[in-house]
Motif scaffolding. Sequence first.
Motif, PDB file in Angstrom:
ATOM      1  N   TYR A  36       0.828  -1.199   0.000  1.00  0.00           N
ATOM      2  CA  TYR A  36       0.000   0.000   0.000  1.00  0.00           C
ATOM      3  C   TYR A  36       0.871   1.261   0.000  1.00  0.00           C
ATOM      4  O   TYR A  36       0.534   2.266  -0.619  1.00  0.00           O
ATOM      5  CB  TYR A  36      -0.963   0.015   1.183  1.00  0.00           C
ATOM      6  N   TYR A  37       1.970   1.208   0.727  1.00  0.00           N
ATOM      7  CA  TYR A  37       2.891   2.351   0.755  1.00  0.00           C
ATOM      8  C   TYR A  37       3.468   2.597  -0.639  1.00  0.00           C
ATOM      9  O   TYR A  37       3.579   3.746  -1.071  1.00  0.00           O
ATOM     10  CB  TYR A  37       4.025   2.098   1.751  1.00  0.00           C
ATOM     11  N   VAL A  39       2.133   1.874  -3.544  1.00  0.00           N
ATOM     12  CA  VAL A  39       1.089   2.431  -4.400  1.00  0.00           C
ATOM     13  C   VAL A  39       0.873   3.901  -4.057  1.00  0.00           C
ATOM     14  O   VAL A  39       0.797   4.760  -4.940  1.00  0.00           O
ATOM     15  CB  VAL A  39      -0.226   1.627  -4.259  1.00  0.00           C
ATOM     16  N   PHE A  40       0.795   4.224  -2.777  1.00  0.00           N
ATOM     17  CA  PHE A  40       0.609   5.613  -2.356  1.00  0.00           C
ATOM     18  C   PHE A  40       1.794   6.472  -2.798  1.00  0.00           C
ATOM     19  O   PHE A  40       1.605   7.588  -3.297  1.00  0.00           O
ATOM     20  CB  PHE A  40       0.441   5.689  -0.833  1.00  0.00           C
ATOM     21  N   ALA A  41       3.022   5.976  -2.621  1.00  0.00           N
ATOM     22  CA  ALA A  41       4.216   6.742  -3.013  1.00  0.00           C
ATOM     23  C   ALA A  41       4.236   6.981  -4.516  1.00  0.00           C
ATOM     24  O   ALA A  41       4.607   8.069  -4.973  1.00  0.00           O
ATOM     25  CB  ALA A  41       5.476   6.007  -2.565  1.00  0.00           C
ATOM     26  N   THR A  42       3.832   5.998  -5.297  1.00  0.00           N
ATOM     27  CA  THR A  42       3.800   6.146  -6.757  1.00  0.00           C
ATOM     28  C   THR A  42       2.788   7.208  -7.179  1.00  0.00           C
ATOM     29  O   THR A  42       3.079   8.072  -8.013  1.00  0.00           O
ATOM     30  CB  THR A  42       3.459   4.805  -7.424  1.00  0.00           C
ATOM     31  N   ILE A  43       1.612   7.160  -6.578  1.00  0.00           N
ATOM     32  CA  ILE A  43       0.576   8.150  -6.909  1.00  0.00           C
ATOM     33  C   ILE A  43       1.014   9.547  -6.469  1.00  0.00           C
ATOM     34  O   ILE A  43       0.847  10.524  -7.198  1.00  0.00           O
ATOM     35  CB  ILE A  43      -0.771   7.746  -6.288  1.00  0.00           C
ATOM     36  N   ALA A  44       1.591   9.653  -5.280  1.00  0.00           N
ATOM     37  CA  ALA A  44       2.048  10.950  -4.776  1.00  0.00           C
ATOM     38  C   ALA A  44       3.152  11.520  -5.669  1.00  0.00           C
ATOM     39  O   ALA A  44       3.143  12.715  -6.002  1.00  0.00           O
ATOM     40  CB  ALA A  44       2.532  10.813  -3.336  1.00  0.00           C
TER      41      ALA A  44
END
Length: 125
Positions: A36-37, A39-44
């Motif tokens: 999840y981290y 995925v979140f880092a990629t989107i951010a």
Amino acid sequence: MTFSLPLTPQYTQLSGAGKTPSATTNNDNDFSALGYYAVFATIAFTLVVFLFEAYLDFRQKSSYHKTEFPSELSKTVGNIDAEREKELKEQSKEVDDDGKKKEEENDGDKAAGDGKTKQDDINKN
């Protein structure tokens, strides 16, 4: 015979096998915080890059609408042009002076050698 790899993917699409898709490979209760981290880092990161490029596009668009030449830049270009013109004049003077000196040397050699140059003396020997 079933082949298995030591690394398993975080997400597999199992709907073709009759199972429901799962975010984990082992069971539905085991969630990976690292997954999840990531995925979140990629989107951010993608969002930050998009905003930065939008800011650069905005600045570029506003600079296209400017019609006046910046005064500091015109002064700098004027100074560079003046220096270049001065250098070209000095170089042309040096070339003219060198040409006059060579002619004077050739005239002096002919007078000293009774109309003969040093090259003529070398060719005789």
